[in-house]
Write an enzyme that holds these catalytic residues in place. Structure first.
Site, PDB file in Angstrom:
ATOM      1  N   HIS A 100      14.247  19.737 -10.174  1.00  0.00           N
ATOM      2  CA  HIS A 100      13.788  19.329  -9.469  1.00  0.00           C
ATOM      3  C   HIS A 100      14.937  18.491  -8.800  1.00  0.00           C
ATOM      4  CE1 HIS A 100       9.413  20.330  -9.987  1.00  0.00           C
ATOM      5  NE2 HIS A 100       9.747  21.148  -9.711  1.00  0.00           N
ATOM      6  N   ASP A 103      13.250  15.167  -9.254  1.00  0.00           N
ATOM      7  CA  ASP A 103      13.113  14.753 -10.996  1.00  0.00           C
ATOM      8  C   ASP A 103      13.974  13.914 -11.428  1.00  0.00           C
ATOM      9  OD1 ASP A 103      11.105  16.180 -10.831  1.00  0.00           O
ATOM     10  OD2 ASP A 103      12.849  18.163 -12.007  1.00  0.00           O
ATOM     11  N   GLU A 231       8.005  31.885  -7.111  1.00  0.00           N
ATOM     12  CA  GLU A 231       6.880  31.823  -8.569  1.00  0.00           C
ATOM     13  C   GLU A 231       5.653  31.606  -8.184  1.00  0.00           C
ATOM     14  OE1 GLU A 231       8.122  28.152 -11.395  1.00  0.00           O
ATOM     15  OE2 GLU A 231       5.964  28.252 -12.106  1.00  0.00           O
ATOM     16  N   GLU A 267       5.126  32.871 -14.473  1.00  0.00           N
ATOM     17  CA  GLU A 267       5.139  31.742 -16.123  1.00  0.00           C
ATOM     18  C   GLU A 267       3.724  32.904 -16.593  1.00  0.00           C
ATOM     19  OE1 GLU A 267       5.308  27.062 -14.484  1.00  0.00           O
ATOM     20  OE2 GLU A 267       3.401  27.049 -15.375  1.00  0.00           O
ATOM     21  N   HIS A 270      -0.064  30.862 -15.550  1.00  0.00           N
ATOM     22  CA  HIS A 270      -0.282  31.320 -13.954  1.00  0.00           C
ATOM     23  C   HIS A 270      -0.884  32.742 -14.780  1.00  0.00           C
ATOM     24  CE1 HIS A 270       2.980  28.410 -12.252  1.00  0.00           C
ATOM     25  NE2 HIS A 270       2.325  27.770 -12.858  1.00  0.00           N
ATOM     26  N   ASP A 295       8.651  31.456 -16.548  1.00  0.00           N
ATOM     27  CA  ASP A 295       8.608  30.249 -17.462  1.00  0.00           C
ATOM     28  C   ASP A 295       7.614  30.562 -18.936  1.00  0.00           C
ATOM     29  OD1 ASP A 295      10.260  28.520 -15.249  1.00  0.00           O
ATOM     30  OD2 ASP A 295       8.135  27.760 -14.721  1.00  0.00           O
ATOM     31  N   ASP A 306      -3.730  24.217 -15.523  1.00  0.00           N
ATOM     32  CA  ASP A 306      -2.528  24.495 -15.972  1.00  0.00           C
ATOM     33  C   ASP A 306      -1.889  23.391 -17.101  1.00  0.00           C
ATOM     34  OD1 ASP A 306       0.060  25.924 -16.473  1.00  0.00           O
ATOM     35  OD2 ASP A 306       0.402  25.049 -13.696  1.00  0.00           O
ATOM     36  N   ASP A 338       8.876  25.693 -19.606  1.00  0.00           N
ATOM     37  CA  ASP A 338       7.724  24.413 -18.716  1.00  0.00           C
ATOM     38  C   ASP A 338       6.891  24.092 -18.727  1.00  0.00           C
ATOM     39  OD1 ASP A 338       6.715  23.053 -15.879  1.00  0.00           O
ATOM     40  OD2 ASP A 338       6.924  25.436 -14.624  1.00  0.00           O
TER      41      ASP A 338
HETATM   42  C1  XUL Z   1       3.308  24.415 -11.360  1.00  0.00           C
HETATM   43  C2  XUL Z   1       4.705  25.055 -11.871  1.00  0.00           C
HETATM   44  C3  XUL Z   1       6.099  24.403 -11.111  1.00  0.00           C
HETATM   45  C4  XUL Z   1       7.497  24.569 -10.784  1.00  0.00           C
HETATM   46  C5  XUL Z   1       8.515  24.455 -10.640  1.00  0.00           C
HETATM   47  O1  XUL Z   1       3.203  24.595 -12.055  1.00  0.00           O
HETATM   48  O2  XUL Z   1       4.886  26.126 -13.252  1.00  0.00           O
HETATM   49  O3  XUL Z   1       7.359  23.115 -12.586  1.00  0.00           O
HETATM   50  O4  XUL Z   1       7.612  26.029 -12.150  1.00  0.00           O
HETATM   51  O5  XUL Z   1       8.398  24.043  -9.558  1.00  0.00           O
HETATM   52 CO    CO Z   2       6.686  26.777 -13.461  1.00  0.00          CO
END
Ligand code: XUL
Ligand code: CO
Length: 438
Positions: A100, A103, A231, A267, A270, A295, A306, A338
């Site tokens: 990011h 970061d 995402e 992800e 998620h 991810d 999460d 991630d």
């Molecule tokens: C949050 C998440 C983030 C994204 C990037 O749950 O997964 O880290 O991957 O913003």
């Molecule tokens: Co992510």
């Protein structure tokens, strides 16, 4: 020298290795179904959890030694972090990283400062990438941490916040482009709501659609050839996120005419939080033609939040790998970790152990899935299950040659009595389980 220097570069040593700092399965050049493992997996380490998170949670302060972190990050601190990050990345030996904007850069309070600080760290990053051969899988702008984004970025009730988000994304997309990034990600961090009572859902969705269209337009204007990825996540931090799952994202992209230009970064956890299987999300994205990247961090089946844990169960990843192999692998995407350490993992070497274990898990899942594919039994089982569709009736329906009445008349005149056939689910599951032995 950095916090992560106390280790020789991680190598493949095979299943008999007694070292915790070696790959047992991931042999980057080993060919699997004609392609090196490294190209199937395209692994990436994420900057935020690995180098920018000191281990705080909602109940307590940071626990991890990350000497370059503080309430305000100076350019010198950002550079120390960068050196440590690239030291880790090159010793681990993965090809990619992700980041990011905030970061990596020094803290900024105005947009002018933001652009300046991002540019300054981008130049350093470029040098480290050239020196180490490390590549950027994707960049992304953080539109959720700063208090200004409490009500979202593009979906904020305040157009000035929308404009801030636009400025951050422009800067980060351009930096990603200059760094040779292969994708650009938008996670809808706070694009959603906590209560519908104070939310104009239609207006917010229109703003979000507008924002994404602007990003796509800008990508073409600057000649960025990478993929724009959204995402999905169902909730956390908001009660309801607009990008709740792949199907919701697809509907959204269709609605705003973006389905050709934007794909998804799926992800694992998620999907779990959305009450869906990870492999469902991969299969759905492939079916809709919007599969992009992954991810690969998992959740904990008993926790509804999460937890961002490193994967360590190869068997549960095999169904998704079967889809991935059928797709020929990723195009611009990859497997991004991630994932974060647990708060008690204060040994700098824990970060190596976590990634090595995760990468070996992916390698195991890849090998198992490749064995299933090579055996062909599962493919035959599926083909036989649908074989009726290759016959005359199936083909006439699929091709659109028959209307509803035509089909009904055929069924009536032919006195159709479909025969029950086994779906062979237990066999399918056994075919996967028996190959999980790598
Ligand atoms: C949050 C998440 C983030 C994204 C990037 O749950 O997964 O880290 O991957 O913003
Ligand atoms: Co992510």
């Amino acid at each position: 020298m950095s916090l992560f220097s106390n280790i020789a570069p991680v190598r493949f040593e095979g299943p008999e290795s007694s070292s915790e700092y070696a790959f047992r399965v991931y042999d980057k050049d080993r060919k699997v179904l004609g392609k090196p493992m490294q190209e199937w997996l395209r692994c990436a380490v994420c900057y935020w959890h690995s180098f920018n998170w000191p281990g705080q949670d909602i109940f307590g302060a940071g626990t991890l030694p990350r000497p370059w972190l503080g309430a305000t990050i100076t350019q010198a601190m950002a550079e120390e972090k960068l050196e440590a990050a690239f030291d880790f990345l090159s010793r681990l030996g993965v090809p990619y990283f992700t980041f990011h904007d905030i970061d990596a850069m020094a803290t900024a309070t105005t947009l002018k400062e933001h652009d300046r600080n991002l540019k300054a760290i981008e130049e350093r990053m470029q040098q480290r990438m050239a020196a180490t051969g490390m590549k950027l899988l994707w960049g992304t702008a953080n539109l959720f941490s700063h208090p200004r984004y409490a009500g979202g970025g593009p979906t904020s009730a305040d157009p000035q916040v929308f404009a801030w988000a636009a400025a951050q994304v422009r800067a980060c997309l351009e930096a990603t482009h200059r760094l040779g990034g292969e994708n650009y990600v938008l996670w809808g961090g706070r694009e959603g709501y906590d209560s519908l009572l104070n939310t104009d859902l239609k207006r917010e969705l229109d703003h979000y659609g507008r924002f994404l269209s602007l990003v796509v337009e800008h990508k073409h204007r600057i000649g960025f050839k990478g993929t724009i990825l959204v995402e999905p996540k169902p909730f956390e931090p908001t009660k309801h996120q607009y990008d709740r799952d792949v199907a919701a994202v697809y509907a959204f992209l269709q609605r705003y005419g973006l389905a050709q230009d934007v794909r998804v970064n799926i992800e694992v956890n998620h999907a779990t939080l959305a009450g869906l299987d990870f492999e469902h999300e991969v299969a759905a994205a492939l079916a809709y033609g919007i599969f992009g990247s992954i991810d690969i961090n998992r959740g904990d089946p008993r926790n509804g939040w999460d937890t961002d844990q490193f994967p360590n169960n190869a068997q549960e990843l095999v169904p998704a790998f079967l889809s991935l192999i059928e797709n020929g692998g990723f195009s611009t995407g990859g497997f991004n970790f991630d994932a974060k350490l647990r708060r008690q993992s204060v040994d700098p070497l824990d970060l190596y152990v976590a990634h090595i274990g995760g990468i070996d898990t992916l390698a195991r899942a890849l090998l198992a899935a490749a064995d299933v594919v090579t055996e062909r039994k599962l493919a035959r089982l599926k083909a036989e299950r649908y074989q009726g569709w290759n016959g005359e009736l199936g083909q006439r329906i699929e091709s659109g040659a028959l209307d509803l009445a035509g089909i009904a008349d055929l069924a009536t005149a032919g006195d159709f009595q479909p025969v029950s056939r086994s779906g062979h689910q237990e066999l399918a599951e056994s075919l996967v389980a028996r190959h999980c032995r790598h």
